[in-house]
Design a protein around this motif. Structure first.
Motif, short mmCIF file in Angstrom:
data_model
loop_
_atom_site.label_atom_id
_atom_site.label_comp_id
_atom_site.label_asym_id
_atom_site.label_seq_id
_atom_site.Cartn_x
_atom_site.Cartn_y
_atom_site.Cartn_z
N LEU A 66 -6.74 9.07 -9.84
CA LEU A 66 -6.11 10.10 -8.98
C LEU A 66 -4.55 9.67 -8.36
CD1 LEU A 66 -8.83 11.79 -6.63
CD2 LEU A 66 -7.78 12.66 -9.07
N ALA A 67 -3.61 10.26 -8.55
CA ALA A 67 -2.26 10.03 -8.30
C ALA A 67 -2.16 10.37 -6.88
CB ALA A 67 -1.10 10.65 -9.05
N VAL A 68 -1.84 9.35 -5.81
CA VAL A 68 -1.67 9.79 -4.38
C VAL A 68 -0.52 9.25 -4.06
CG1 VAL A 68 -2.92 9.11 -2.12
CG2 VAL A 68 -4.15 9.26 -4.33
N TRP A 69 0.35 10.24 -3.18
CA TRP A 69 1.53 10.01 -2.86
C TRP A 69 1.62 9.33 -1.54
CZ3 TRP A 69 6.29 9.07 -3.93
CH2 TRP A 69 7.28 8.98 -2.93
N LEU A 70 2.07 7.90 -1.17
CA LEU A 70 1.92 7.36 0.20
C LEU A 70 3.16 7.57 0.97
CD1 LEU A 70 0.22 3.96 -0.87
CD2 LEU A 70 -0.69 6.21 0.03
N ASP A 71 3.14 8.35 1.66
CA ASP A 71 4.22 8.64 2.31
C ASP A 71 5.07 7.21 3.22
OD1 ASP A 71 6.59 10.49 3.13
OD2 ASP A 71 5.50 10.50 5.15
N GLU A 80 4.89 4.23 2.03
CA GLU A 80 5.35 3.56 0.99
C GLU A 80 6.67 4.21 0.12
OE1 GLU A 80 4.52 0.06 0.21
OE2 GLU A 80 3.30 0.04 1.85
N ARG A 81 6.45 5.65 0.30
CA ARG A 81 7.59 6.35 -0.56
C ARG A 81 7.26 6.29 -2.00
NH1 ARG A 81 8.82 10.46 1.70
NH2 ARG A 81 10.72 10.73 0.31
N LYS A 82 6.08 6.20 -2.29
CA LYS A 82 5.92 5.95 -3.84
C LYS A 82 4.27 6.57 -4.09
CE LYS A 82 4.02 1.38 -4.09
NZ LYS A 82 4.14 0.03 -5.05
N SER A 83 4.25 6.81 -5.21
CA SER A 83 2.72 7.35 -5.77
C SER A 83 2.00 5.92 -6.38
CB SER A 83 2.72 8.44 -6.91
OG SER A 83 1.56 8.76 -7.26
N ILE A 84 0.62 6.02 -6.05
CA ILE A 84 -0.14 4.99 -6.65
C ILE A 84 -1.40 5.71 -7.31
CG2 ILE A 84 0.56 3.19 -5.16
CD1 ILE A 84 -2.25 3.70 -3.72
N ALA A 85 -2.07 4.94 -8.23
CA ALA A 85 -3.20 5.67 -8.78
C ALA A 85 -4.47 4.96 -8.45
CB ALA A 85 -3.23 5.23 -10.42
N VAL A 86 -5.26 5.66 -7.83
CA VAL A 86 -6.38 5.19 -7.04
C VAL A 86 -7.91 5.93 -7.65
CG1 VAL A 86 -7.70 5.06 -4.96
CG2 VAL A 86 -5.03 5.06 -5.10
N LYS A 87 -8.81 5.05 -7.80
CA LYS A 87 -10.03 5.85 -8.28
C LYS A 87 -10.66 6.86 -6.93
CE LYS A 87 -11.80 2.09 -11.19
NZ LYS A 87 -12.68 1.02 -11.15
N PRO A 88 -11.12 7.88 -7.44
CA PRO A 88 -11.55 8.84 -6.51
C PRO A 88 -12.66 8.11 -5.33
CG PRO A 88 -11.61 9.78 -8.56
CD PRO A 88 -11.43 8.29 -8.56
N GLU A 89 -13.50 7.14 -5.70
CA GLU A 89 -14.47 6.37 -4.91
C GLU A 89 -13.70 5.63 -3.76
OE1 GLU A 89 -14.79 4.13 -8.75
OE2 GLU A 89 -14.55 6.18 -8.27
N ASN A 90 -12.38 5.35 -4.05
CA ASN A 90 -11.49 4.72 -3.02
C ASN A 90 -10.77 5.42 -2.00
OD1 ASN A 90 -11.41 2.33 -5.62
ND2 ASN A 90 -12.08 1.54 -3.68
N LEU A 91 -11.06 6.69 -2.15
CA LEU A 91 -10.12 7.50 -1.25
C LEU A 91 -11.36 8.49 -0.22
CD1 LEU A 91 -8.22 9.33 -3.87
CD2 LEU A 91 -7.19 7.74 -2.30
#
Length: 109
Positions: free
Chosen positions: A81-86, A88-99
């Motif tokens: 999933l793409a997750v916007w990290l405020d 860091e001011r960027k988006s990272i791709a993270v497996k759903p099990e890591n959220l």
């Protein structure tokens, strides 16, 4: 992709990066609208919803992101999933099990 984004056509296709990479959305609503397109639905989110606040956990190679809050901004891309990290001011791709769903932050009176 750039032409489709400029034309405002359709939702993001599987395996294709979100169109806003390089110019992040300013609100969760914008991220949700960008990720879902006209259909308004993104498959593969499981218990998570677009625009939902999450906490990153369990990353090994990018452990510096563990504990950071983000917003789910796109459906599955290569199993992530793409997750916007405020912070860091960027988006990272993270497996759903890591959220993990983030606890609600109480409003300041």
């Amino acid at each position: 992709v750039a032409q489709a984004a400029a034309a405002g056509a359709g939702a993001v296709k599987p395996g294709e990066p979100p169109r806003w990479i390089g110019k992040p959305p300013t609100t969760a609503a914008e991220a949700r609208a960008e990720a879902t397109g006209a259909a308004g639905v993104v498959a593969g989110l499981g218990e998570l919803a677009l625009g939902e606040s999450v906490v990153v956990r369990g990353l090994v190679q990018a452990a510096r992101y563990n504990g950071q809050r983000g917003i789910v901004s796109s459906g599955l891309l290569n199993g992530r999933l793409a997750v916007w990290l405020d912070q860091e001011r960027k988006s990272i791709a993270v497996k759903p099990e890591n959220l993990k769903k983030a606890a609600a932050v109480p409003a300041v009176p």
